[in-house]
Design an enzyme around this catalytic site. Sequence first.
Site, PDB file in Angstrom:
ATOM      1  N   LYS A  50       0.843  -1.203   0.000  1.00  0.00           N
ATOM      2  CA  LYS A  50       0.000   0.000   0.000  1.00  0.00           C
ATOM      3  C   LYS A  50       0.875   1.250   0.000  1.00  0.00           C
ATOM      4  CE  LYS A  50      -3.730  -2.679   1.932  1.00  0.00           C
ATOM      5  NZ  LYS A  50      -4.428  -3.224   3.093  1.00  0.00           N
ATOM      6  N   GLN A  94      -4.734  -1.935   9.457  1.00  0.00           N
ATOM      7  CA  GLN A  94      -4.571  -3.245   8.810  1.00  0.00           C
ATOM      8  C   GLN A  94      -5.178  -4.340   9.687  1.00  0.00           C
ATOM      9  OE1 GLN A  94      -3.256  -3.698   5.678  1.00  0.00           O
ATOM     10  NE2 GLN A  94      -3.902  -5.827   5.883  1.00  0.00           N
ATOM     11  N   ASP A 117     -11.054   2.667   4.041  1.00  0.00           N
ATOM     12  CA  ASP A 117     -11.303   1.231   3.883  1.00  0.00           C
ATOM     13  C   ASP A 117     -12.804   0.936   3.870  1.00  0.00           C
ATOM     14  OD1 ASP A 117      -9.582  -0.784   3.334  1.00  0.00           O
ATOM     15  OD2 ASP A 117      -8.988  -1.188   5.411  1.00  0.00           O
TER      16      ASP A 117
END
Length: 283
Positions: A50, A94, A117
């Site tokens: 990322k 994450q 996200d």
Amino acid sequence: MAATILDGKKCSEMRLEILKEEIGECGLHPHLATVIAGKDPASQMYVRMKHRACEQVGIGSVGIELPGDISTQKVLEKVRQLNADPDIDGILVQLPLPKGIDSERIIEAIDPAKDVDGYHPENMGLLFSGKPRFTSCTPTGIMTLLAEYKIPVAGARAVIAGRSIDVGRPMAALLLNADATVTICHSKTRNLADELKRADILVSAVGKAHFIRPEMVKPGATVIDVGINQLEGKLVGDVDFAAVREIAGAITPVPGGVGPMTIATLMENTLKAAKVRACSSAR
Ligand code: NAD
């Protein structure tokens, strides 16, 4: 005839190039913060990928690395600092977080306007009410890939294997918003093969190697493989690719299918967050 390969790597590279140009021209300097706790090698690899994509397109990135035995409270403090930081447009925590950290509380603490996200309940609610703002990167990337290859979605029968909050459920909402007729299957579904065999678009997000076999697939169907599994030292999806590609109409490979689209979508969501923040602070 063997299926068309839905090349997520190529599509993602193309989208990242467009994004790079757009970021160069728009005068904004988007910033993404990633938060990782512990030393899970797969999670560390995803976070590295990322950051690499951020660098490629001109998004600034900050990586927060926390110890695996950190308390929920300390992670919450970190998230709140990032929420308050005017230089940060997007926050990505994450997952999975190490056992002992309350993931739900962490996700709920992220400012929904920085939730690139798309996991915050407010963003999920907007998605399910048909007014999406930030939507989860993996299913959104899949929708982009379907559009790129002009796979018809409206009116299609879409069947999803897997009901997770990060893939199965938002995938269903996105397909429904695009006028597909959607079925979600899961570990308690009866006659799974019969359900899957009805699909014009079959999405597998189960996490079991070679779970989808050719007899579960309607000839000509589009097969989207979200799974990431290790099999005899190799990275494979949920789909028995070699066999299923002989009967599917289109299919994503693993690697090189859904994964790269997830990352491209994260970059797109981060630019979107920066634009929205720039507009609201200009008011
Ligand atoms: P998860 O473990 O949260 O969910 C798995 C789902 O599969 C569950 O809803 C469960 O009900 C269902 N399931 C399990 N056994 C089943 C069975 N026998 N029949 C029908 N359904 C069954 O996993 P997840 O987070 O949704 O991830 C799924 C897979 O996708 C994993 O391999 C993960 O690594 C991968 N993944 C890939 C990406 C990407 O960008 N490519 C992103 C997220 C997840």
